[in-house]
Design an enzyme around this catalytic site. Structure first.
Site, PDB file in Angstrom:
ATOM      1  N   PRO A 228      -1.897   6.706  82.672  1.00  0.00           N
ATOM      2  CA  PRO A 228      -3.409   7.092  82.608  1.00  0.00           C
ATOM      3  C   PRO A 228      -3.300   6.786  84.376  1.00  0.00           C
ATOM      4  O   PRO A 228      -2.962   6.217  84.614  1.00  0.00           O
ATOM      5  CB  PRO A 228      -3.894   5.714  82.207  1.00  0.00           C
ATOM      6  N   GLU A 229      -3.555   7.918  84.945  1.00  0.00           N
ATOM      7  CA  GLU A 229      -4.319   7.796  86.881  1.00  0.00           C
ATOM      8  C   GLU A 229      -6.087   7.925  86.414  1.00  0.00           C
ATOM      9  O   GLU A 229      -6.177   7.764  85.408  1.00  0.00           O
ATOM     10  CB  GLU A 229      -3.373   8.795  87.118  1.00  0.00           C
TER      11      GLU A 229
ATOM     12  N   HIS B 260       1.185  -2.694  66.690  1.00  0.00           N
ATOM     13  CA  HIS B 260       1.139  -2.746  68.193  1.00  0.00           C
ATOM     14  C   HIS B 260      -0.309  -2.935  69.242  1.00  0.00           C
ATOM     15  O   HIS B 260      -1.089  -2.435  70.551  1.00  0.00           O
ATOM     16  CB  HIS B 260       1.717  -1.639  69.744  1.00  0.00           C
TER      17      HIS B 260
ATOM     18  N   ARG C 267       4.414  -0.409  75.401  1.00  0.00           N
ATOM     19  CA  ARG C 267       5.124  -0.900  75.443  1.00  0.00           C
ATOM     20  C   ARG C 267       4.305  -2.973  76.840  1.00  0.00           C
ATOM     21  O   ARG C 267       5.118  -3.716  77.242  1.00  0.00           O
ATOM     22  CB  ARG C 267       5.243  -0.556  76.919  1.00  0.00           C
TER      23      ARG C 267
END
Length: 282
Positions: A15-16, A105, A123
């Site tokens: 995600p930018e 998660h 992560r």
DNA sequence: CTGAGATCCTGTCTGC
DNA sequence: TGCAGACAGGATCTCA
């Protein structure tokens, strides 16, 4: 049956700025003016430990607006802000109130009147913080200029790049210089600018800074327009995958789209995979 | 201060 | 088939 995701949804998605902007806009529709009825933590061990006092601060508190700063999503209340970072694999699920199935998660969730918003991050590079004053928070205060602002100019970039020995690619990915540019769009912008990513920053000419500023703005605007890059399964608020991936010129590609016979060079710069054409980019 | 490298994390892929 | 190891990367941390 309203369950859908509004974030990149798979490994290897980064995600930018454009993705975060897209997600922020989607989240705004769901969150604006809503009262947070509950905040639950399933696992507090993310990039930073989730502060225990968040629940008592935001419970029964109304969201005023949802904004973005760099790659951070900011949920603003009258007495402060929640700062959310998606890390690499963070996704926000919009769920039916009746959905009580905590999946692998899943780390925390908000309960609203009609929905639950649940954060899932494989992560654990993501985070959530409370800030009494957004712009003074340690994650926000050091951030550089927003690339789509008018203050992001060739003069700024040229000045900042003087005496800097690091590669241009690492330079434009430094969030304290300009916020929101990550690995993919750095590669793309450098290709459009015809600048070799390993070039030392202090060697940039003024016209190169001009090209770079224009290219960064162009690449980011274009990606926002197409709803963010899809690396596997990026899903927008309507559940359709974004499709900017097909628009990428060099990232993950094998051949130069301009001089089509040239194989792209693929090397690691600062530990990050980089793609460029050594014929076109000098 | 600067910059290079390690680090966190886990699903996927490769090779034996 | 199974398993070990490499790999991906945003941002911080450590160290020279």
């Amino acid at each position: 049956m309203i369950d859908f995701y509004i974030s990149p949804i798979n490994i290897i998605n980064m995600p930018e700025l454009p993705e975060v902007e897209t997600i922020k806009n989607a989240l705004k529709k769901v969150l604006s003016k809503q009262v947070i009825l509950d905040f639950e933590i399933f696992n507090s061990k993310l990039r930073w430990i989730i502060q225990k006092n968040i629940k008592s601060i935001i419970k029964n508190n109304a969201v005023e607006k949802v904004t973005r700063r760099g790659k951070y999503i900011c949920i603003n209340f009258k007495n402060g802000s929640l700062i959310i970072h998606l890390g690499m694999t963070g996704i926000l699920k919009i769920l039916d109130l009746k959905n009580n199935t905590i999946e692998k998660h899943d780390h925390y969730q908000f309960t609203l009147k009609k929905y639950k918003i649940r954060f899932n991050d494989i992560r654990k590079f993501g985070s959530v913080h409370w800030a009494n004053s957004l712009n003074e928070h340690f994650l926000i205060r050091k951030l550089g200029i927003e690339p789509l602002n008018n203050t992001f100019t060739q003069e700024y970039l040229f000045k900042k790049s003087r005496n800097r020995k690091l590669s241009v690619k690492n330079f434009i990915m430094n969030q304290n210089i300009v916020t929101g540019v990550g690995n993919i769009y750095a590669s793309e912008a450098l290709f459009l600018s015809k600048i070799n990513p390993i070039k030392k920053s202090y060697r940039l000419k003024e016209y190169e800074c001009k090209m770079l500023v224009l290219s960064i703005k162009k690449v980011l605007k274009n990606a926002i327009k197409y709803g963010g890059t899809t690396l596997r399964n990026f899903k927008k608020i309507d559940g359709n995958p974004g499709y900017f991936k097909q628009k990428l010129l060099v990232y993950g590609k094998e051949f130069c789209p301009v001089c089509t016979n040239s194989k792209l060079t693929k090397i690691k710069i600062g530990g990050r995979m980089s793609y460029y054409c050594k014929v076109c980019q000098k």
